[in-house]
Design a protein around this motif. Structure first.
Motif, mmCIF file in Angstrom:
data_model
loop_
_atom_site.group_PDB
_atom_site.id
_atom_site.type_symbol
_atom_site.label_atom_id
_atom_site.label_comp_id
_atom_site.label_asym_id
_atom_site.label_seq_id
_atom_site.Cartn_x
_atom_site.Cartn_y
_atom_site.Cartn_z
ATOM 1 N N HIS A 169 112.404 38.658 -12.377
ATOM 2 C CA HIS A 169 113.678 39.370 -12.395
ATOM 3 C C HIS A 169 114.729 38.628 -13.203
ATOM 4 O O HIS A 169 115.642 39.252 -13.757
ATOM 5 C CB HIS A 169 114.154 39.632 -10.967
ATOM 6 N N GLN A 170 114.622 37.315 -13.290
ATOM 7 C CA GLN A 170 115.511 36.566 -14.177
ATOM 8 C C GLN A 170 115.313 37.029 -15.617
ATOM 9 O O GLN A 170 116.269 37.184 -16.388
ATOM 10 C CB GLN A 170 115.199 35.071 -14.067
ATOM 11 N N ASP A 171 114.060 37.260 -15.960
ATOM 12 C CA ASP A 171 113.712 37.726 -17.303
ATOM 13 C C ASP A 171 114.259 39.136 -17.540
ATOM 14 O O ASP A 171 114.820 39.429 -18.600
ATOM 15 C CB ASP A 171 112.192 37.697 -17.454
ATOM 16 N N PRO A 195 129.115 38.413 -10.726
ATOM 17 C CA PRO A 195 128.422 37.283 -11.357
ATOM 18 C C PRO A 195 126.911 37.378 -11.288
ATOM 19 O O PRO A 195 126.215 36.768 -12.107
ATOM 20 C CB PRO A 195 128.942 36.073 -10.561
ATOM 21 N N ASN A 196 126.370 38.155 -10.339
ATOM 22 C CA ASN A 196 124.915 38.279 -10.225
ATOM 23 C C ASN A 196 124.303 39.061 -11.380
ATOM 24 O O ASN A 196 123.085 39.050 -11.560
ATOM 25 C CB ASN A 196 124.549 38.960 -8.904
ATOM 26 N N ALA A 197 125.135 39.753 -12.165
ATOM 27 C CA ALA A 197 124.629 40.524 -13.292
ATOM 28 C C ALA A 197 124.644 39.724 -14.588
ATOM 29 O O ALA A 197 124.308 40.263 -15.639
ATOM 30 C CB ALA A 197 125.458 41.799 -13.467
ATOM 31 N N ILE A 198 125.002 38.449 -14.506
ATOM 32 C CA ILE A 198 125.094 37.602 -15.687
ATOM 33 C C ILE A 198 123.980 36.558 -15.651
ATOM 34 O O ILE A 198 123.886 35.776 -14.699
ATOM 35 C CB ILE A 198 126.460 36.883 -15.768
ATOM 36 N N PRO A 199 123.128 36.492 -16.667
ATOM 37 C CA PRO A 199 122.078 35.463 -16.689
ATOM 38 C C PRO A 199 122.704 34.070 -16.777
ATOM 39 O O PRO A 199 123.723 33.883 -17.460
ATOM 40 C CB PRO A 199 121.284 35.777 -17.971
ATOM 41 N N PRO A 200 122.133 33.092 -16.109
ATOM 42 C CA PRO A 200 122.686 31.735 -16.192
ATOM 43 C C PRO A 200 122.545 31.159 -17.595
ATOM 44 O O PRO A 200 121.645 31.529 -18.349
ATOM 45 C CB PRO A 200 121.840 30.953 -15.182
ATOM 46 N N GLU A 201 123.444 30.252 -17.932
ATOM 47 C CA GLU A 201 123.449 29.616 -19.248
ATOM 48 C C GLU A 201 122.126 28.922 -19.529
ATOM 49 O O GLU A 201 121.666 28.884 -20.673
ATOM 50 C CB GLU A 201 124.598 28.608 -19.317
ATOM 51 N N SER A 202 121.506 28.380 -18.483
ATOM 52 C CA SER A 202 120.230 27.678 -18.666
ATOM 53 C C SER A 202 119.115 28.626 -19.099
ATOM 54 O O SER A 202 118.135 28.192 -19.713
ATOM 55 C CB SER A 202 119.824 26.977 -17.365
ATOM 56 N N LEU A 204 119.889 31.950 -20.630
ATOM 57 C CA LEU A 204 120.347 32.676 -21.808
ATOM 58 C C LEU A 204 121.652 32.039 -22.295
ATOM 59 O O LEU A 204 122.742 32.428 -21.865
ATOM 60 C CB LEU A 204 120.569 34.149 -21.474
ATOM 61 N N PRO A 205 121.573 31.082 -23.206
ATOM 62 C CA PRO A 205 122.777 30.391 -23.686
ATOM 63 C C PRO A 205 123.741 31.363 -24.379
ATOM 64 O O PRO A 205 123.319 32.320 -25.035
ATOM 65 C CB PRO A 205 122.220 29.363 -24.678
ATOM 66 N N GLN A 206 125.028 31.080 -24.251
ATOM 67 C CA GLN A 206 126.032 31.929 -24.881
ATOM 68 C C GLN A 206 125.911 31.919 -26.406
ATOM 69 O O GLN A 206 126.250 32.894 -27.063
ATOM 70 C CB GLN A 206 127.434 31.483 -24.457
ATOM 71 N N SER A 207 125.446 30.826 -26.958
ATOM 72 C CA SER A 207 125.260 30.781 -28.414
ATOM 73 C C SER A 207 124.240 31.826 -28.856
ATOM 74 O O SER A 207 124.388 32.449 -29.918
ATOM 75 C CB SER A 207 124.806 29.388 -28.843
ATOM 76 N N THR A 208 123.213 32.047 -28.034
ATOM 77 C CA THR A 208 122.230 33.086 -28.334
ATOM 78 C C THR A 208 122.826 34.474 -28.160
ATOM 79 O O THR A 208 122.622 35.370 -28.982
ATOM 80 C CB THR A 208 121.002 32.934 -27.422
ATOM 81 N N VAL A 209 123.584 34.649 -27.073
ATOM 82 C CA VAL A 209 124.228 35.945 -26.825
ATOM 83 C C VAL A 209 125.112 36.339 -28.003
ATOM 84 O O VAL A 209 125.067 37.477 -28.493
ATOM 85 C CB VAL A 209 125.058 35.893 -25.527
ATOM 86 N N HIS A 210 125.901 35.408 -28.498
ATOM 87 C CA HIS A 210 126.855 35.720 -29.561
ATOM 88 C C HIS A 210 126.200 35.832 -30.940
ATOM 89 O O HIS A 210 126.871 36.211 -31.908
ATOM 90 C CB HIS A 210 127.972 34.685 -29.579
ATOM 91 N N SER A 211 124.912 35.527 -31.020
ATOM 92 C CA SER A 211 124.193 35.771 -32.274
ATOM 93 C C SER A 211 123.802 37.233 -32.420
ATOM 94 O O SER A 211 123.314 37.646 -33.473
ATOM 95 C CB SER A 211 122.923 34.895 -32.340
ATOM 96 N N ILE A 212 124.040 38.017 -31.357
ATOM 97 C CA ILE A 212 123.663 39.428 -31.333
ATOM 98 C C ILE A 212 124.924 40.277 -31.336
ATOM 99 O O ILE A 212 125.859 40.033 -30.573
ATOM 100 C CB ILE A 212 122.818 39.741 -30.081
#
Length: 279
Positions: A169-171, A195-202, A204-212
């Motif tokens: 489910h983390q995936d 906050p439960n709808a947000i993947p942890p930084e460990s 899904l890093p924010q740097s990856t998120v912002h590449s999209i």
């Protein structure tokens, strides 16, 4: 009409493939409505040796690209030479039960696959003329009980989901977060309110998120099946519950495949929705 299928070697994806290929008749008037497909497969021989699918390969309605759904280069090959109307992804890790608990063979498969696909789609948008090549509709299989939907599942299932399905489910949580952020219709989950709808930084890093790119996909459907029970023929659709807040327990893969083909594809329903399906 052309569809890219990810995860079509078995399960839901394979049954969707069968249904789409056989959904249109063989008459001349209906040939224009027939679906052709591109399959991205790690092991093409699984489909090439399939007696049911082989005739469609010979007719040119099934094209196979050897590769991995987490590879941007492999995904780009799927778009070569075709105008893509639809992408259906049912990729997911394979769980196995051990004495120490559930083991997942590829625990980040959905996360990495979603990142790769969104990178390819945002490039597709900038490189092609939108009037001629609009972005395809995207239908993705997730799971009941993800993120902000956890509180909607039956109370008896909550502890089981929290204990048994944390890793897979983390995936799926990362998959849904990225798709909702990239959609023009879904609001991006807010960490202050949920906050439960947000993947942890460990994970899904924010740097990856912002590449999209955000807010660029116009038509997204995230299907949330109930827990998979014993496989078998699909039960009558009238027996199943479908809805964004449906409280259900179990479902068969054949029923999810039928819902995707009949309700989402053939009838064009559930665009920019998160339908839950089960019994």
């Amino acid at each position: 009409m052309h569809v890219i299928l990810l995860g079509a070697s078995k399960g839901i994806g394979y049954q969707v493939l069968q249904s789409l290929l056989s959904s249109a008749g063989s008459g001349a008037e209906q040939q224009q409505d027939q679906w052709s497909t591109t399959l991205l497969l790690r092991k093409p021989e699984l489909i090439e040796q399939d007696a049911t699918i082989r005739p469609y390969i010979q007719q040119g309605r099934v094209r196979i690209v050897k590769g991995n759904a987490t590879s941007e280069d492999d995904l780009r090959k799927c778009f070569e030479g075709v105008n893509v109307d639809l992408i259906i992804s049912s990729i997911g890790a394979t769980p196995s039960f051990t004495l120490s608990g559930i083991h997942i063979d590829q625990p980040e498969l959905c996360t990495k696959g979603t990142i790769a696909l969104l990178h390819v789609l945002q490039d597709y948008q900038t490189k092609e003329t939108q009037a001629q090549f609009p972005l395809p509709r995207l239908i993705v299989v997730s799971s009941m009980g993800i993120g902000d939907h956890h509180r909607e599942i039956p109370f008896a299932m909550r502890a089981l989901y929290s204990w048994l399905l944390t890793k897979p489910h983390q995936d799926k949580l990362a998959l849904e977060y990225l798709l909702r952020r990239s959609s023009t219709s879904f609001p991006t989950p807010d960490p202050s309110s949920n906050p439960n709808a947000i993947p942890p930084e460990s994970w899904l890093p924010q740097s990856t998120v912002h590449s999209i790119q955000s807010d660029f996909l116009p038509r997204v459907t995230i299907v949330r099946p109930a827990m998979f029970g014993a496989d078998g023929p699909a039960r009558p659709a009238s027996q199943l519950k479908v809805g964004e807040k449906a409280q259900v327990y179990f479902v068969r893969r054949s029923e999810v495949a039928r819902f995707i083909v009949d309700e989402c594809v053939q009838k064009g329903g559930w665009v920019n929705k998160l339908p839950v399906i089960g019994l």
